[in-house]
Design an enzyme around this catalytic site. Sequence first.
Site, PDB file in Angstrom:
ATOM      1  NE  ARG A  99      15.612   7.322  70.359  1.00  0.00           N
ATOM      2  CZ  ARG A  99      14.933   6.191  70.446  1.00  0.00           C
ATOM      3  NH1 ARG A  99      15.136   5.188  69.602  1.00  0.00           N
ATOM      4  NH2 ARG A  99      14.032   6.025  71.395  1.00  0.00           N
ATOM      5  CB  THR A 373      15.112  -2.746  68.380  1.00  0.00           C
ATOM      6  OG1 THR A 373      14.121  -1.787  68.720  1.00  0.00           O
ATOM      7  CG2 THR A 373      16.467  -2.093  68.446  1.00  0.00           C
ATOM      8  CB  THR A 391      14.931   0.710  66.702  1.00  0.00           C
ATOM      9  OG1 THR A 391      13.639   0.199  66.968  1.00  0.00           O
ATOM     10  CG2 THR A 391      14.984   2.165  67.104  1.00  0.00           C
ATOM     11  CG  ASN A 393       9.298   2.337  68.937  1.00  0.00           C
ATOM     12  OD1 ASN A 393       9.891   1.660  69.772  1.00  0.00           O
ATOM     13  ND2 ASN A 393       8.255   3.073  69.247  1.00  0.00           N
ATOM     14  CG  ASP A 415      10.877   4.619  72.249  1.00  0.00           C
ATOM     15  OD1 ASP A 415      10.062   3.876  72.818  1.00  0.00           O
ATOM     16  OD2 ASP A 415      11.848   4.181  71.618  1.00  0.00           O
ATOM     17  CB  SER A 444      16.770   5.004  72.981  1.00  0.00           C
ATOM     18  OG  SER A 444      17.046   3.695  72.544  1.00  0.00           O
ATOM     19  CB  SER A 445      15.634   0.668  76.155  1.00  0.00           C
ATOM     20  OG  SER A 445      14.602   1.257  76.878  1.00  0.00           O
ATOM     21  N   GLY A 465      14.569  -5.517  71.717  1.00  0.00           N
ATOM     22  CA  GLY A 465      13.667  -5.888  72.809  1.00  0.00           C
ATOM     23  C   GLY A 465      13.124  -4.730  73.618  1.00  0.00           C
ATOM     24  N   GLY A 466      13.156  -3.488  73.080  1.00  0.00           N
ATOM     25  CA  GLY A 466      12.571  -2.361  73.814  1.00  0.00           C
ATOM     26  C   GLY A 466      13.221  -2.232  75.187  1.00  0.00           C
TER      27      GLY A 466
HETATM   28  N1  GLY Z   1      12.493   1.975  70.262  1.00  0.00           N
HETATM   29  C1  GLY Z   1      13.182   1.203  71.199  1.00  0.00           C
HETATM   30  C2  GLY Z   1      14.268   1.949  71.870  1.00  0.00           C
HETATM   31  O1  GLY Z   1      14.785   2.898  71.319  1.00  0.00           O
HETATM   32  O2  GLY Z   1      14.620   1.626  72.960  1.00  0.00           O
END
Ligand code: GLY
Length: 561
Positions: A99, A373, A391, A393, A415, A444-445, A465-466
């Site tokens: 990340r 992503t 990603t 983002n 984020d 993050s997701s 998809g965030g």
């Molecule tokens: N930028 C999307 C995530 O990391 O969830």
Amino acid sequence: MKKILFTILLSSSFINAQFTDINIVKEVKVKKKGVVVSAHPLASEAGAKVLKIGGNAYDAIVATQYALAVVYPQAGNIGGGGFLVGVKKNGEKFTIDYRETAPQKASKEMYLDQKGNANTDLSQNGRLAVGIPGSVAGFFATLKHCQLPMNQIIQPAIDLAEKGFAITEQEAGLLNSSKKYFEKYNKTSNAFVKNENWKSGDILIQKELAETLKLIQKFGLKGFYEGKTAELMIDELKKDKGIITLEDLKNYKVVERKVLEFDYKGTQIISMPLPSSGGILLAQMLKMSGFENLEKYQQNSTHAVQVMVEAERRAFADRAEYMGDPDFIQDKTSYLISDEYLKNRWKSFNFKKATASSEVGKIINQPKESTETTHISVIDKEGNAAAVTTTLNGLYGSKVIVSGAGFFLNNEMDDFSIKPGVPNMFGAVGGEANAIQPNKRMLSSMTPTIVLKNGKPYMIVGTPGGTTIPTSVYQSIVNVVDFKLNANICVNSPKFHHQWLPESVAFEKNFPETTIKDLENLGYKAERWGQLGRTEMILIDDNGNIHAVADGRGDDSVSVE
Ligand code: GLY
């Protein structure tokens, strides 16, 4: 130019030539062969090519990520970050967290104006939005699980960048609609902007990116985090408000974290721990809806959707309150996914009406949809499994292209919770746990996930998809484990999404209207969204038959070694 093979293929071969043939393969059934599923046919083929020359799942997933940075620049990247979840044939489970991190000069107030108002334009666009990229460090950290040297793994991507490849209709459309942003944030010429409109079949050549990849090939990590590439990045960032330094780049470190694992109805789920909220949310949602025996219902029926939406509501309220980089906050994962806590959390569920979001957390608001992503699922013929979600983002990240190096930089700083209660580009709100601090990773997701049955890979899954990522992965697992649906239906049937705030539930445009009407009668507010995610799924049955499906919502494609 573009051939879409919807049929089930028994074998497939790497498409070589001039990269002008784009064969999109949506579904494959094979046995004892390696399979790669990604957002782009040429990237999946790059992974499969590496499998063919003796690589394993980890070689393939690195080759695919490099290739995505070339052929899928909207999300594939070397200027962003990601997470890898792996399960090896010997049972070893591991994650690699690459990340992005906040620069040393970052601060909690960096996106606030003098009145203390949050400026989301600065956290979402341009050079101040950029986090320190982690992807290349992640690829090198993966090497210890690989069979081949990096100079071989990276070669397919270099070829694609150097020789160019024919773009699809979707890519042409995106490049055209993003031109105004490329021009706004970049004053020098680049591979992505030309006078006339892009059209399907045009060849995209990226000479500068090819040179950057060659520097990585020659100098390893230092080819990116030091020397010419690092200097070009810093020069680019300094043009307007960027605060990342050469030292920040040099100091970037991946973190190898213990997998987040839990049992679910005879399977074992292996997913990403913090700083992704994905694994925790998945565990919370599956366990809470597990209290209602979902298998009694049908996929996308009123009762099933209501139970799942309410599980999503409670899990996302916890995301806002408790989740952030575990190296900076008290990590409450064990408590948050414990049966005792979740049983208590579920007590307010009532089939007769929608729970108000204010009942499960403190309120703040405002949504935004995104499909950015990208996800890759891989299994090799030995049974090594890998799932990566990576990603920039937003679409093309910050839209800033490193002049002379040819790649996009992320806008991952958005984020972070840039001000408690102010939603990010996915409408997600957060608090202190996800506040900005130097060197901290933003929450993050992303939810790269491997499901095991009898200790062996049964399902490899993930999606872009965030904030919709964990809810899409959740639905994928429920579709397979509870509703016993096949991979194609799981991936391509319409989905829904809820994230506590906003209060409404998003439904994909072809979602059953009768279910939506029933839910509205129970007090749910419905929104219609275009599409939700792009799931790449591999299912392996007890006899070792592999069924791989690439999402029909995009140019996503399966490749076999
Ligand atoms: N930028 C999307 C995530 O990391 O969830």
